[in-house]
Design an enzyme around this catalytic site. Structure first.
Site, mmCIF file in Angstrom:
data_model
loop_
_atom_site.group_PDB
_atom_site.id
_atom_site.type_symbol
_atom_site.label_atom_id
_atom_site.label_comp_id
_atom_site.label_asym_id
_atom_site.label_seq_id
_atom_site.Cartn_x
_atom_site.Cartn_y
_atom_site.Cartn_z
ATOM 1 N NE ARG A 31 2.532 25.641 -6.024
ATOM 2 C CZ ARG A 31 3.061 26.593 -6.790
ATOM 3 N NH1 ARG A 31 3.894 27.479 -6.273
ATOM 4 N NH2 ARG A 31 2.753 26.676 -8.081
ATOM 5 C CB SER A 117 -1.441 33.285 -14.959
ATOM 6 O OG SER A 117 -0.154 33.071 -15.486
ATOM 7 C CG ASP A 119 -2.378 30.892 -11.062
ATOM 8 O OD1 ASP A 119 -2.069 31.726 -11.941
ATOM 9 O OD2 ASP A 119 -1.536 30.220 -10.431
ATOM 10 C CG ASN A 188 7.132 36.126 -15.591
ATOM 11 O OD1 ASN A 188 6.471 36.878 -16.300
ATOM 12 N ND2 ASN A 188 7.092 34.806 -15.693
ATOM 13 C CE LYS A 370 -38.577 26.564 -1.781
ATOM 14 N NZ LYS A 370 -38.540 25.130 -1.881
ATOM 15 C CG ASN A 396 -52.507 41.228 10.940
ATOM 16 O OD1 ASN A 396 -51.623 42.055 11.102
ATOM 17 N ND2 ASN A 396 -52.747 40.267 11.817
ATOM 18 C CE1 TYR A 406 -43.985 16.999 -0.176
ATOM 19 C CE2 TYR A 406 -43.069 16.600 2.001
ATOM 20 C CZ TYR A 406 -43.140 16.284 0.663
ATOM 21 O OH TYR A 406 -42.367 15.279 0.157
HETATM 22 C C1 UD1 Z 1 4.545 30.998 -13.215
HETATM 23 C C2 UD1 Z 1 5.813 31.441 -13.913
HETATM 24 C C3 UD1 Z 1 6.579 32.402 -12.982
HETATM 25 C C4 UD1 Z 1 5.683 33.562 -12.598
HETATM 26 C C5 UD1 Z 1 4.362 33.083 -12.006
HETATM 27 C C6 UD1 Z 1 3.420 34.241 -11.852
HETATM 28 C C7 UD1 Z 1 6.445 29.555 -15.331
HETATM 29 C C8 UD1 Z 1 7.407 28.445 -15.521
HETATM 30 N N1 UD1 Z 1 6.624 30.303 -14.214
HETATM 31 O O1 UD1 Z 1 4.906 30.247 -12.054
HETATM 32 O O2 UD1 Z 1 7.727 32.894 -13.630
HETATM 33 O O3 UD1 Z 1 6.365 34.397 -11.672
HETATM 34 O O4 UD1 Z 1 3.736 32.123 -12.885
HETATM 35 O O5 UD1 Z 1 2.238 33.856 -11.204
HETATM 36 O O6 UD1 Z 1 5.598 29.790 -16.166
HETATM 37 N N2 UD1 Z 1 -0.645 25.710 -16.338
HETATM 38 C C9 UD1 Z 1 -1.143 25.059 -17.463
HETATM 39 N N3 UD1 Z 1 -0.505 23.957 -17.921
HETATM 40 C C10 UD1 Z 1 0.624 23.463 -17.352
HETATM 41 C C11 UD1 Z 1 1.140 24.127 -16.212
HETATM 42 C C12 UD1 Z 1 0.501 25.253 -15.735
HETATM 43 O O7 UD1 Z 1 -2.164 25.476 -18.010
HETATM 44 O O8 UD1 Z 1 1.139 22.463 -17.835
HETATM 45 C C13 UD1 Z 1 -1.361 26.904 -15.824
HETATM 46 C C14 UD1 Z 1 -1.753 26.780 -14.374
HETATM 47 O O9 UD1 Z 1 -3.057 26.228 -14.257
HETATM 48 C C15 UD1 Z 1 -1.720 28.229 -13.902
HETATM 49 C C16 UD1 Z 1 -0.683 28.884 -14.806
HETATM 50 O O10 UD1 Z 1 -0.494 28.002 -15.885
HETATM 51 O O11 UD1 Z 1 -2.974 28.862 -14.070
HETATM 52 C C17 UD1 Z 1 0.640 29.116 -14.102
HETATM 53 O O12 UD1 Z 1 1.142 27.876 -13.634
HETATM 54 P P1 UD1 Z 1 1.751 27.728 -12.168
HETATM 55 O O13 UD1 Z 1 2.141 26.315 -11.963
HETATM 56 O O14 UD1 Z 1 0.853 28.340 -11.161
HETATM 57 O O15 UD1 Z 1 3.076 28.609 -12.340
HETATM 58 P P2 UD1 Z 1 3.875 29.342 -11.198
HETATM 59 O O16 UD1 Z 1 4.676 28.354 -10.456
HETATM 60 O O17 UD1 Z 1 2.996 30.212 -10.395
HETATM 61 CA CA CA Z 2 0.799 30.433 -10.177
#
Ligand code: UD1
Ligand code: CA
Length: 479
Positions: A31, A117, A119, A188, A370, A396, A406
């Site tokens: 996204r 997570s 992110d 969640n 520099k 000064n 250079y």
């Molecule tokens: C996920 C949750 C959702 C929650 C939200 C909170 C799931 C199915 N859903 O959704 O319930 O409300 O987070 O932010 O878990 N990642 C991996 N491997 C993968 C897929 C994802 O490491 O195969 C990592 C991504 O890099 C990311 C994190 O897992 O950092 C979450 O994945 P993302 O796709 O962002 O999940 P959401 O759709 O946000």
């Molecule tokens: Ca996410």
């Protein structure tokens, strides 16, 4: 036995459970429409993943942290390798449940795993620790972190067994939610604690029967419930800290929130910030009390600023160290510079890497430096370039001075000893030395050393032609 960290609840510390952290960071971040993997996008001046690792390392040591990486894994690894965490490769990203499946082997050494997570960068160590303690106190198999959001769209919703109960029936993803479930505002957060043996004895029950055809870690709630395992939820009141970044718009919101949090923290510590929403201050910046930051200032990277400074508008300061009482006039750019106490800079000075400005020194209008050392109390106030120079104290430097450092191949050093006076519009062709207390006459081109206390005049002698101009005008008059 592995260290479990300070976070473990006193009720259970007698048995000292072994605690790991797994950070899910393998996704591409479709996204964001970016070449850069999602977890390396920056907010508050640091990659998303670096924020999550920083919070995790305050709960357990880096040796017990496992970052699950996959998309552009080498780049992600390189960006955070300095933190000392372990990496697990999820080469195909088949969902958050699948991320945990691939981490099975290293996690079997532990009793519980905290899943974060990668992110969601505003998570705090306090919340992670509380979630863990709740999990241990409840003797749960799975514990979820939740929050109430006014705009829950896009998040998974928590379905409790009853409104008052901490027990969870299931987590429903946005795409599979019924109209009634979509009205649920308890989301969640994407942070969990699992009992490791229970997680892995049931994880194979996950299926890909969902709109994304992925293994959802969130489905573990229903899977474990069906197996009569305790699944509970702990809700944080601070809903800001669970926000994730899936789009550029969400990144912008997170960035703004983190920078405001940083400004509020600095103000609480005694820093004055006018219009904090108009300043950009990175997460790792340190500023001492009684320093004043004016609007439209950026202070980036690992910059450290002493007390009682004033930083006027439109200055951009990166990875620099600034002593106490420094006055920075508008429009200065500092990169990897060191500024001694009570120095005065600007307006519009450009201090590039390796600029070391002494106590009480002045660097003024349109001066570029520099790799130089400018000694105590020395002044270079106007229109000057100083590169590869060692300049002593009390010197000064006149307007328009240039060190010619250079030769097209190599850089050479200019040495200017204490108490030297360099007249305006001088060029100093390096390598060259001007001895202590010497004078360089204005408009000189200095190509050889000047002895201490001497005067160097390096310019052509002036010729005057009397009456030349009036003669020319007379000659040009039309007949
Ligand atoms: C996920 C949750 C959702 C929650 C939200 C909170 C799931 C199915 N859903 O959704 O319930 O409300 O987070 O932010 O878990 N990642 C991996 N491997 C993968 C897929 C994802 O490491 O195969 C990592 C991504 O890099 C990311 C994190 O897992 O950092 C979450 O994945 P993302 O796709 O962002 O999940 P959401 O759709 O946000
Ligand atoms: Ca996410």
């Amino acid at each position: 036995m592995k260290k479990s960290g300070k976070a473990v609840s006193s009720k259970t510390s007698a048995t000292a459970p072994r605690i790991a952290v797994a950070i899910m960071a393998a996704g591409k971040g479709t996204r964001l429409k970016s070449q850069l993997p999602k977890v390396l996008h920056e907010v508050g001046g640091k990659p998303l993943l670096a924020h999550v690792i920083a919070a995790a390392t305050r709960v357990v040591p880096p040796a017990d942290i496992f970052a699950i990486i996959g998309h552009d894994a080498d780049r992600v690894r390189a960006a955070v390798a300095h933190t000392g965490v372990n990496f697990v490769l999820q080469s195909e990203q088949r969902g958050t449940g699948h991320a945990l499946m691939v981490a099975r082997e290293p996690l079997t050494d532990y009793d519980h795993v905290i899943v974060l997570s990668g992110d969601a960068p505003q998570i705090t160590p306090q919340t992670i620790a509380r979630l863990l303690n709740f999990h241990l106190d409840e003797q749960a198999t799975m514990t979820l972190l939740s929050a109430d959001l006014d705009q829950p769209t896009g998040y998974g919703r928590v379905v409790r067994r009853s409104a008052r109960s901490a027990e969870v029936q299931a987590v429903v993803e946005e795409k599979s939610a019924s109209p009634v479930q979509k009205k649920v505002t308890e989301i969640n957060a994407g942070f969990y604690v699992f009992s490791v043996p229970q997680l892995f004895s049931h994880i194979e029950k996950l299926s890909t029967a969902n709109p994304h055809a992925e293994y959802y870690l969130t489905d573990m709630a229903a899977v474990l419930r069906r197996a009569k395992q305790p699944v509970v939820v702990w809700k944080t009141k601070n809903s800001q800290e669970v926000l994730g970044a899936n789009t550029r718009a969400e990144l912008a919101v997170l960035d703004q929130q983190m920078r405001m949090t940083k400004c509020l923290q600095l103000m609480a510590e005694g820093v004055t910030i006018f219009y904090p929403a108009m300043c950009v201050i990175d997460a790792d910046v340190e500023i001492a009390p009684d320093t004043v930051i004016e609007p439209f200032v950026q202070i980036l990277g690992r910059s450290r600023i002493g007390s009682g400074c004033r930083i006027r508008s439109y200055s951009v300061i990166r990875d620099s160290e600034i002593g106490a009482g420094v006055f920075i006039r508008p429009g200065c750019i500092l990169e990897e510079a060191r500024i001694g106490p009570n120095a005065i800079l600007g307006p519009y000075s450009h201090l590039r890497s390796g600029s070391d400005i002494g106590e009480g020194a002045h660097v003024g209008n349109f001066v570029e430096t520099k790799k130089i050392k400018l000694g105590k109390g020395s002044k270079a106030n106007h229109l000057t370039y100083l590169g590869n120079a060692e300049i002593g104290a009390g010197v000064n430097i006149g307007a328009g001075t240039i060190t010619c450092n250079y030769d097209g191949v190599h850089k050479h050093t200019t040495i200017i000893e204490d108490d030297v006076f360099i007249g305006s519009d001088s060029t100093l062709v390096a390598p060259v030395r001007v001895g202590k207390g010497a004078y360089v006459a204005a408009a000189s081109c200095i190509t050889s050393d000047v002895p201490a206390d001497g005067l160097a005049l390096g310019r052509a002698q002036q010729i005057v032609k009397q009456g030349w101009a009036s003669a020319r005008r007379a000659a040009r008059k039309p007949k």
